[in-house]
Design a protein around this motif. Structure first.
Motif, PDB file in Angstrom:
ATOM      1  N   GLN A   2      -4.248  20.112   1.472  1.00  0.00           N
ATOM      2  CA  GLN A   2      -2.964  20.820   1.462  1.00  0.00           C
ATOM      3  C   GLN A   2      -1.933  20.085   2.312  1.00  0.00           C
ATOM      4  OE1 GLN A   2      -5.939  22.157   1.909  1.00  0.00           O
ATOM      5  NE2 GLN A   2      -6.119  24.177   0.921  1.00  0.00           N
ATOM      6  N   GLU A   3      -2.356  19.558   3.467  1.00  0.00           N
ATOM      7  CA  GLU A   3      -1.453  18.784   4.310  1.00  0.00           C
ATOM      8  C   GLU A   3      -1.066  17.471   3.631  1.00  0.00           C
ATOM      9  OE1 GLU A   3       0.783  17.318   7.607  1.00  0.00           O
ATOM     10  OE2 GLU A   3       0.313  19.304   6.802  1.00  0.00           O
ATOM     11  N   GLY A   4      -1.999  16.886   2.889  1.00  0.00           N
ATOM     12  CA  GLY A   4      -1.687  15.676   2.144  1.00  0.00           C
ATOM     13  C   GLY A   4      -0.585  15.909   1.136  1.00  0.00           C
ATOM     14  N   PHE A   5      -0.640  17.036   0.438  1.00  0.00           N
ATOM     15  CA  PHE A   5       0.425  17.375  -0.507  1.00  0.00           C
ATOM     16  C   PHE A   5       1.756  17.555   0.220  1.00  0.00           C
ATOM     17  CE2 PHE A   5      -2.814  18.596  -3.749  1.00  0.00           C
ATOM     18  CZ  PHE A   5      -2.241  17.962  -4.837  1.00  0.00           C
ATOM     19  N   ARG A   6       1.721  18.212   1.371  1.00  0.00           N
ATOM     20  CA  ARG A   6       2.963  18.427   2.122  1.00  0.00           C
ATOM     21  C   ARG A   6       3.581  17.081   2.514  1.00  0.00           C
ATOM     22  NH1 ARG A   6       5.347  18.575   6.913  1.00  0.00           N
ATOM     23  NH2 ARG A   6       3.551  17.611   7.958  1.00  0.00           N
ATOM     24  N   ARG A   7       2.762  16.164   2.966  1.00  0.00           N
ATOM     25  CA  ARG A   7       3.270  14.846   3.353  1.00  0.00           C
ATOM     26  C   ARG A   7       3.782  14.082   2.137  1.00  0.00           C
ATOM     27  NH1 ARG A   7      -1.040  12.684   7.977  1.00  0.00           N
ATOM     28  NH2 ARG A   7      -1.028  14.598   9.233  1.00  0.00           N
ATOM     29  N   ALA A   8       3.092  14.213   1.013  1.00  0.00           N
ATOM     30  CA  ALA A   8       3.533  13.525  -0.201  1.00  0.00           C
ATOM     31  C   ALA A   8       4.904  14.029  -0.654  1.00  0.00           C
ATOM     32  CB  ALA A   8       2.501  13.711  -1.313  1.00  0.00           C
ATOM     33  N   ARG A   9       5.138  15.331  -0.544  1.00  0.00           N
ATOM     34  CA  ARG A   9       6.419  15.903  -0.969  1.00  0.00           C
ATOM     35  C   ARG A   9       7.576  15.430  -0.095  1.00  0.00           C
ATOM     36  NH1 ARG A   9       3.265  20.572  -1.221  1.00  0.00           N
ATOM     37  NH2 ARG A   9       4.289  21.377   0.651  1.00  0.00           N
ATOM     38  N   PHE A  10       7.286  14.998   1.111  1.00  0.00           N
ATOM     39  CA  PHE A  10       8.317  14.512   2.025  1.00  0.00           C
ATOM     40  C   PHE A  10       9.128  13.376   1.404  1.00  0.00           C
ATOM     41  CE2 PHE A  10       9.588  11.488   5.349  1.00  0.00           C
ATOM     42  CZ  PHE A  10      10.392  12.297   6.146  1.00  0.00           C
ATOM     43  N   THR A  65       6.508   7.656  -7.742  1.00  0.00           N
ATOM     44  CA  THR A  65       5.190   8.289  -7.659  1.00  0.00           C
ATOM     45  C   THR A  65       4.543   8.061  -6.303  1.00  0.00           C
ATOM     46  OG1 THR A  65       4.859   7.973 -10.043  1.00  0.00           O
ATOM     47  CG2 THR A  65       2.891   8.374  -8.705  1.00  0.00           C
ATOM     48  N   VAL A  66       3.962   9.107  -5.743  1.00  0.00           N
ATOM     49  CA  VAL A  66       3.157   9.012  -4.521  1.00  0.00           C
ATOM     50  C   VAL A  66       1.686   9.151  -4.892  1.00  0.00           C
ATOM     51  CG1 VAL A  66       2.557  10.138  -2.335  1.00  0.00           C
ATOM     52  CG2 VAL A  66       4.959   9.855  -2.970  1.00  0.00           C
ATOM     53  N   LEU A  67       0.856   8.254  -4.370  1.00  0.00           N
ATOM     54  CA  LEU A  67      -0.589   8.377  -4.527  1.00  0.00           C
ATOM     55  C   LEU A  67      -1.129   9.246  -3.410  1.00  0.00           C
ATOM     56  CD1 LEU A  67      -1.632   4.674  -5.303  1.00  0.00           C
ATOM     57  CD2 LEU A  67      -1.023   6.495  -6.918  1.00  0.00           C
ATOM     58  N   LEU A  68      -2.036  10.161  -3.748  1.00  0.00           N
ATOM     59  CA  LEU A  68      -2.689  11.026  -2.756  1.00  0.00           C
ATOM     60  C   LEU A  68      -4.185  10.749  -2.838  1.00  0.00           C
ATOM     61  CD1 LEU A  68      -2.247  13.145  -0.614  1.00  0.00           C
ATOM     62  CD2 LEU A  68      -2.351  14.909  -2.371  1.00  0.00           C
ATOM     63  N   PHE A  69      -4.673   9.968  -1.898  1.00  0.00           N
ATOM     64  CA  PHE A  69      -6.053   9.492  -1.895  1.00  0.00           C
ATOM     65  C   PHE A  69      -6.896  10.476  -1.090  1.00  0.00           C
ATOM     66  CE2 PHE A  69      -9.577   6.706  -0.750  1.00  0.00           C
ATOM     67  CZ  PHE A  69      -9.760   5.955  -1.899  1.00  0.00           C
ATOM     68  N   VAL A  70      -7.895  11.093  -1.735  1.00  0.00           N
ATOM     69  CA  VAL A  70      -8.661  12.177  -1.114  1.00  0.00           C
ATOM     70  C   VAL A  70     -10.095  11.734  -0.862  1.00  0.00           C
ATOM     71  CG1 VAL A  70      -9.287  14.612  -1.239  1.00  0.00           C
ATOM     72  CG2 VAL A  70      -7.254  13.783  -2.469  1.00  0.00           C
ATOM     73  N   TRP A 120      -3.070   0.721  -2.548  1.00  0.00           N
ATOM     74  CA  TRP A 120      -1.620   0.835  -2.654  1.00  0.00           C
ATOM     75  C   TRP A 120      -0.905  -0.499  -2.487  1.00  0.00           C
ATOM     76  CZ3 TRP A 120       1.925  -0.119   1.395  1.00  0.00           C
ATOM     77  CH2 TRP A 120       3.257   0.190   1.080  1.00  0.00           C
ATOM     78  N   GLU A 121      -1.449  -1.375  -1.666  1.00  0.00           N
ATOM     79  CA  GLU A 121      -0.780  -2.633  -1.309  1.00  0.00           C
ATOM     80  C   GLU A 121      -0.383  -3.410  -2.559  1.00  0.00           C
ATOM     81  OE1 GLU A 121       0.765  -4.554   1.807  1.00  0.00           O
ATOM     82  OE2 GLU A 121      -1.045  -3.444   2.334  1.00  0.00           O
ATOM     83  N   GLY A 122       0.911  -3.651  -2.725  1.00  0.00           N
ATOM     84  CA  GLY A 122       1.403  -4.427  -3.849  1.00  0.00           C
ATOM     85  C   GLY A 122       1.391  -3.711  -5.181  1.00  0.00           C
ATOM     86  N   SER A 123       1.114  -2.404  -5.186  1.00  0.00           N
ATOM     87  CA  SER A 123       0.976  -1.669  -6.442  1.00  0.00           C
ATOM     88  C   SER A 123       2.308  -1.234  -7.041  1.00  0.00           C
ATOM     89  CB  SER A 123       0.109  -0.426  -6.233  1.00  0.00           C
ATOM     90  OG  SER A 123       0.784   0.501  -5.379  1.00  0.00           O
ATOM     91  N   GLY A 124       3.330  -1.135  -6.204  1.00  0.00           N
ATOM     92  CA  GLY A 124       4.620  -0.656  -6.688  1.00  0.00           C
ATOM     93  C   GLY A 124       4.827   0.828  -6.554  1.00  0.00           C
ATOM     94  N   TYR A 125       3.799   1.561  -6.120  1.00  0.00           N
ATOM     95  CA  TYR A 125       3.968   2.999  -5.912  1.00  0.00           C
ATOM     96  C   TYR A 125       4.802   3.252  -4.660  1.00  0.00           C
ATOM     97  CZ  TYR A 125       0.540   3.869  -9.562  1.00  0.00           C
ATOM     98  OH  TYR A 125      -0.101   3.912 -10.772  1.00  0.00           O
ATOM     99  N   LEU A 126       5.487   4.391  -4.640  1.00  0.00           N
ATOM    100  CA  LEU A 126       6.382   4.727  -3.545  1.00  0.00           C
ATOM    101  C   LEU A 126       5.656   4.667  -2.203  1.00  0.00           C
ATOM    102  CD1 LEU A 126       9.174   5.704  -2.666  1.00  0.00           C
ATOM    103  CD2 LEU A 126       8.463   8.050  -3.213  1.00  0.00           C
ATOM    104  N   THR A 127       4.489   5.289  -2.128  1.00  0.00           N
ATOM    105  CA  THR A 127       3.645   5.225  -0.929  1.00  0.00           C
ATOM    106  C   THR A 127       2.287   5.812  -1.271  1.00  0.00           C
ATOM    107  OG1 THR A 127       3.572   5.693   1.462  1.00  0.00           O
ATOM    108  CG2 THR A 127       4.242   7.498   0.028  1.00  0.00           C
ATOM    109  N   VAL A 128       1.384   5.791  -0.318  1.00  0.00           N
ATOM    110  CA  VAL A 128       0.092   6.454  -0.451  1.00  0.00           C
ATOM    111  C   VAL A 128      -0.125   7.324   0.775  1.00  0.00           C
ATOM    112  CG1 VAL A 128      -1.204   4.544   0.615  1.00  0.00           C
ATOM    113  CG2 VAL A 128      -2.390   6.156  -0.895  1.00  0.00           C
ATOM    114  N   GLU A 129      -0.593   8.522   0.549  1.00  0.00           N
ATOM    115  CA  GLU A 129      -1.016   9.413   1.626  1.00  0.00           C
ATOM    116  C   GLU A 129      -2.522   9.596   1.524  1.00  0.00           C
ATOM    117  OE1 GLU A 129       0.394  10.747   4.226  1.00  0.00           O
ATOM    118  OE2 GLU A 129       2.421  10.011   3.849  1.00  0.00           O
ATOM    119  N   THR A 130      -3.188   9.649   2.662  1.00  0.00           N
ATOM    120  CA  THR A 130      -4.643   9.796   2.705  1.00  0.00           C
ATOM    121  C   THR A 130      -4.989  11.132   3.337  1.00  0.00           C
ATOM    122  OG1 THR A 130      -4.847   7.406   2.988  1.00  0.00           O
ATOM    123  CG2 THR A 130      -6.795   8.732   3.468  1.00  0.00           C
ATOM    124  N   CYS A 131      -5.927  11.836   2.736  1.00  0.00           N
ATOM    125  CA  CYS A 131      -6.348  13.130   3.271  1.00  0.00           C
ATOM    126  C   CYS A 131      -7.812  13.356   2.897  1.00  0.00           C
ATOM    127  CB  CYS A 131      -5.459  14.257   2.748  1.00  0.00           C
ATOM    128  SG  CYS A 131      -5.441  14.380   0.942  1.00  0.00           S
TER     129      CYS A 131
END
Length: 354
Positions: free
Chosen positions: A204-212, A157-162, A183-194
């Protein structure tokens, strides 16, 4: 994507608080001017009013007076007038804003200046914004924990923080810091901020980065206080992304709303105004940096940002369930034209002050 919805029930906190949530009266009987941003969306406006009612219910010993900086009524001036009419000569004022940006540092303080001109005998004690606080992190962590019962693992799972987005680099930086700490220590794959407006990267760019990262699930966290045009736009864009990429489960948590953690954090901010303990970090504030430019002469608004007085000048001291999108065909209006769509101009303007 699952087919059920289990939204947070926030309605109970808009009613008188349960006895366990009651708080003792503050030592100073001083009204609280609770200042929201304001919204043209009626639901967004009502969110602030409901929050003020919930906060008032925790301690009825002094009035909590909700008002708005812009876009709707009552205005800050109307809120001050109400306090004066009720016979108060001292007023605590708190900006119900997540991060310190222009509205908090400049616009609200200008409105309080106007009020001082009208009522020169009234003392204002201006508190600080909500900021990056343990209670807000706890709130988001609790909501994310509710999703652990679903089929997807955190490492998938990727977190997308808006964030809302600001023309103040300081506030935008705090959005990134908040996301990283969550996100730190949460176990999620990564977090993207937008951001949903004003600055970049946009949602929309945040979603694109998350899909990467090729996740099986993306969880969207709208870091905004109440619903309104921007929150509804986040839901709408997320729904469009789900339709465009059906192989990825997209879940959007609700905006922060009325939660005990937020009510207690506001209580801390109000106590700070009564104890004269308000502090803000000014090191990277563009208003402070601008005040240092020149031959020892600061702009005329300098005292707003660097006074150590507590009787208003400025407080700076240097030293619930989740939404799945086929249930959310929210209406929304288009935002105003983006003044920062030209990135070169954006980076030229971002450190300028009003």
């Amino acid at each position: 994507m699952t087919s059920s919805i289990n939204p947070f029930d926030l309605s109970s906190l808009a009613k008188p608080a349960e006895p366990s949530l009651k708080l003792p009266a503050l030592s100073v009987n001083r009204p609280l001017l609770l200042i929201g941003h304001g919204s043209q969306d009626e639901e967004g406006r009502q969110g602030l009013l409901d929050f003020a009612a919930a906060y008032q219910a925790l301690d009825t010993s002094r009035p909590v007076v909700p008002c708005f900086l812009e876009l709707t009524q009552p205005s800050i001036q109307e809120g001050v007038a109400r306090c004066v009419e009720e016979g108060y000569t001292e007023i605590s004022a708190l900006p119900l804003l997540l991060f310190a940006a222009r509205h908090n540092k400049f616009d609200v303080t200008n409105e309080l200046d106007r009020a001082r001109e009208r009522y020169p005998n009234i003392k204002f004690y201006y508190g600080r914004h909500l900021g990056i606080a343990p209670g807000i992190l706890e709130l988001w962590r609790a909501r994310l924990a509710k999703l652990d019962k679903e089929a997807y693992k955190r490492e998938e799972t990727v977190l997308l923080f808006v964030g809302r987005g600001s023309s103040d680099p300081d506030a935008n930086g705090d959005t990134y810091k908040m996301a990283r700490m969550l996100w730190e220590g949460s176990g999620y794959l990564t977090v993207e901020t937008c951001f949903i407006g004003i600055t970049h990267p946009r949602l929309q760019e945040g979603f694109r980065r998350a899909r990467f990262y090729q996740p099986k699930r993306i969880i969207v966290l709208p870091h905004l206080l109440f619903t309104g045009v921007l929150v509804k736009r986040i839901f709408q864009i997320s729904q469009e992304q789900q339709e465009q990429y059906p192989d990825i489960s997209i879940t959007c948590l609700p905006e922060i709303g009325i939660e005990p953690q937020l009510l207690l954090l506001l209580r801390e901010r109000e106590i700070e105004t009564q104890l004269g303990q308000v502090q803000m970090n000014c090191e990277m504030c563009k208003f402070r940096l601008a005040a240092l430019v020149g031959e020892g002469k600061a702009p005329s608004h300098e005292y707003h940002y660097h006074s150590h007085e507590h009787a208003y000048e400025h407080p700076h001291r240097h030293g619930n369930g989740h939404h799945h999108f086929h249930f959310h065909a929210h209406e929304h209006s288009d935002a105003a034209a983006d003044p920062y769509v030209d990135l070169e101009k954006y980076h030229q303007r971002i450190w300028q002050v009003p």
